[in-house]
Scaffold this active site. Structure first.
Site, mmCIF file in Angstrom:
data_model
loop_
_atom_site.group_PDB
_atom_site.id
_atom_site.type_symbol
_atom_site.label_atom_id
_atom_site.label_comp_id
_atom_site.label_asym_id
_atom_site.label_seq_id
_atom_site.Cartn_x
_atom_site.Cartn_y
_atom_site.Cartn_z
ATOM 1 N N GLY A 53 -46.271 -79.582 43.178
ATOM 2 C CA GLY A 53 -47.625 -79.255 42.744
ATOM 3 C C GLY A 53 -47.585 -78.580 41.381
ATOM 4 O O GLY A 53 -46.517 -78.189 40.892
ATOM 5 N N GLY A 98 -48.826 -72.665 39.521
ATOM 6 C CA GLY A 98 -49.956 -71.882 39.991
ATOM 7 C C GLY A 98 -50.648 -72.466 41.203
ATOM 8 O O GLY A 98 -51.669 -71.934 41.653
ATOM 9 N N GLY A 146 -49.438 -72.571 44.186
ATOM 10 C CA GLY A 146 -49.083 -71.826 45.393
ATOM 11 C C GLY A 146 -47.849 -72.337 46.113
ATOM 12 O O GLY A 146 -47.628 -71.996 47.279
ATOM 13 N N SER A 190 -41.936 -80.810 40.089
ATOM 14 C CA SER A 190 -41.544 -82.204 40.343
ATOM 15 C C SER A 190 -42.598 -83.159 39.789
ATOM 16 O O SER A 190 -43.246 -83.896 40.545
ATOM 17 C CB SER A 190 -41.363 -82.444 41.844
#
Length: 207
Positions: free
Chosen positions: A35, A38, A40, A109
């Site tokens: 993701g 920031g 999470g 990623s």
């Protein structure tokens, strides 16, 4: 691409992955959180690890920032360096898989090709790709590390979502919304349910 050192011969140990898993009371697996910065990923990975640890599981979190303090400290953030960063982590978590450990990774990623290459390194059932879906507007509003501000100011080149692309996963094993619309405990429970469905976990919470 992975290379094999000259004159290196793989040694087959008598203590196998299966024996380690039997001793641990659970199967080993790779939980790969992807993701935007920031979104999470680290918070979720460490929350899952805490629950698994309380259940008596053998775990380890590979955090993107932490590995760049050592294992990948010589790499920058160019596309090639990002590929090499993930290659090294892929090889590392593959070893942890053999060690009978549940490894959790928190890496942006950004490129599908790199993630597909890592998935192909291990059996399909051993790899759980978890996409932490969060709009870049929310990630940037959080700006936990102040990186988006620097990226907008041109101080950080190749910043994912700003000056470098993030290729949104199309075939993640699980998509979790981390924009605040779903509680952390609910998300953790959803991931643990997937681990039970795959027969990775045999231990119920509280046991």
């Amino acid at each position: 691409m992975s290379k094999i050192s000259n004159n290196a011969v793989w040694h087959n140990a008598t203590v196998t992955r299966e024996r380690r898993e039997q001793l641990n009371g659970h199967k080993s697996a790779i939980l790969w959180f992807t993701g935007l910065s920031g979104s999470g990923k680290s918070t979720l990975a460490h929350s899952i690890e805490e629950r698994l640890h309380q259940m008596g599981c053998k775990t380890f979190v590979f955090d993107g920032d932490n590995v760049r303090h050592g294992l990948c400290g010589d790499l920058g953030f160019s596309d090639n360096d990002r590929k090499e960063n993930l290659r090294r982590i892929g090889e590392m978590v593959k070893l942890f898989l053999e060690a009978g450990t549940i490894s959790l990774t928190a890496f942006i990623s950004p490129f599908k090709e790199d993630l597909a290459r890592i998935r192909a390194m291990v059996p399909a059932d051993d790899f759980v790709e978890i996409y932490c879906r969060c709009p870049i507007s929310v990630c940037e509003a959080r700006d936990v590390k102040g990186l988006y501000k620097k990226a907008r100011a041109g101080e950080i080149p190749h910043f994912t979502g700003i000056s470098s692309p993030y290729e949104e996963p199309e075939n993640a094993d699980l998509v979790v919304d981390t924009d605040g619309s779903v509680g952390l405990d609910e998300t953790v429970a959803k991931i643990l349910a997937v681990l039970r469905e795959r027969d990775i976990l045999k231990i119920e919470p509280g046991e």
